[in-house]
Design an enzyme around this catalytic site. Sequence first.
Site, mmCIF file in Angstrom:
data_model
loop_
_atom_site.group_PDB
_atom_site.id
_atom_site.type_symbol
_atom_site.label_atom_id
_atom_site.label_comp_id
_atom_site.label_asym_id
_atom_site.label_seq_id
_atom_site.Cartn_x
_atom_site.Cartn_y
_atom_site.Cartn_z
ATOM 1 N N CYS A 279 0.143 -22.403 -2.850
ATOM 2 C CA CYS A 279 -0.255 -21.961 -4.186
ATOM 3 C C CYS A 279 -1.179 -22.952 -4.898
ATOM 4 C CB CYS A 279 0.978 -21.655 -5.038
ATOM 5 S SG CYS A 279 2.021 -23.084 -5.443
ATOM 6 N N HIS A 327 5.460 -23.119 -9.030
ATOM 7 C CA HIS A 327 4.447 -22.159 -8.559
ATOM 8 C C HIS A 327 3.301 -22.116 -9.561
ATOM 9 C CE1 HIS A 327 2.974 -18.930 -6.048
ATOM 10 N NE2 HIS A 327 2.764 -18.176 -7.109
ATOM 11 N N HIS A 339 -3.089 -15.385 -6.446
ATOM 12 C CA HIS A 339 -2.260 -16.522 -6.025
ATOM 13 C C HIS A 339 -1.890 -16.397 -4.556
ATOM 14 C CE1 HIS A 339 2.012 -14.590 -6.498
ATOM 15 N NE2 HIS A 339 1.123 -13.655 -6.232
#
Length: 365
Positions: A279, A327, A339
């Site tokens: 990520c 994240h 993402h």
Amino acid sequence: MGAGKRGLITAAVTLVCAVTALAAPGTAFAAPTPTPTPTTSPGPASVTTPTPLPDKDLEAVRQKLDDLYHDAAVATDAYNAAEEKAETQSAQIVALAKKIVEGREKLDRLKDRAGAAARAQYRSGGLPDEAQLMLSDDPQQFLDGAGRVLQGQRGTKALIGEMTRTQQDLEQYARDASAQWQKLEENRKAKAKAQKRIEKQIAAAEKLENQLEKEEKERLAELERQAALKAQTAWLGSGVLDDISGKASTQGEKAVKYATEQMGKPYEWGAEGPTSYDCSGLTSQAWASAGSVIPRTSQQQWQQLKRVAVKDMRPGDLVIYFGDASHVAMYIGDGAIVHAPRPGRTVTVAGAGSMPILGVVRPDA
């Protein structure tokens, strides 16, 4: 935001891949094992067919998978941070080694100068300059020599001082290099520990998923989509998009372009492209392509970049998720993000509100 526009966003969100959910690691959950139900046939042999898991059990599986992948994401951040520190420390060790080499060469030159001065004194009979002046019969020569003696004394003192400082510098460089080696070793161990934890969590998640039948996997994927859609719908229902109207900066447009061009590429922990990403690897590389170097991990991005209110976010900004900032995604406008979700998924578009938002940061503030 108009109803038509919101309808388009809602429809798009139903197509997104599964996302990581916020859940702290808790009591271990064992995937329910399908219970064989005997089915009697008229013939001599009997056939058993597995009973599909009830939705409540599949939901428990989904939550457990989220736990495992969330823990893997936290470990991935630790791995990336340790790797970044190790790279920095390796560079510092190389720089210190270069300074040590240069310092030794300088010290050798200074010793050569000191040796030359000693040899010159020996050739002059070993008498100090002051004694030679006292034996001189020429007053002018005496005065000229006195000046040279003073200069010589100052030069000798400076030479000795420079040699001393150079030796001290060398000793300090050696201590610094030793300390950096120790830190490097510590971060290598931290990196190895994080890697082991990542692999363990991912293996457990894959094992759990592999226990499911094909039909159960399809229903599980649907549950994931429904959970993401529910969260996104609630987020949109709050009217948050009514206040979001920021336009992307020139750099932000470049970062969004890079990130969206990576769609379809697989998630891989620790990866920074060009064929796979995690990520924060995706977001850091997207902004690097736009000319801005930002921190490598989602936690560092949250800690070091300027924070902006959700209502003020614009395309290119980074949305940080979960209470531990484990994240990160890039906002691309109209309530959507791009993402790299988790292992087994690819870079994709999702709803910005499909996960619990911790905050928003702006790399080009």
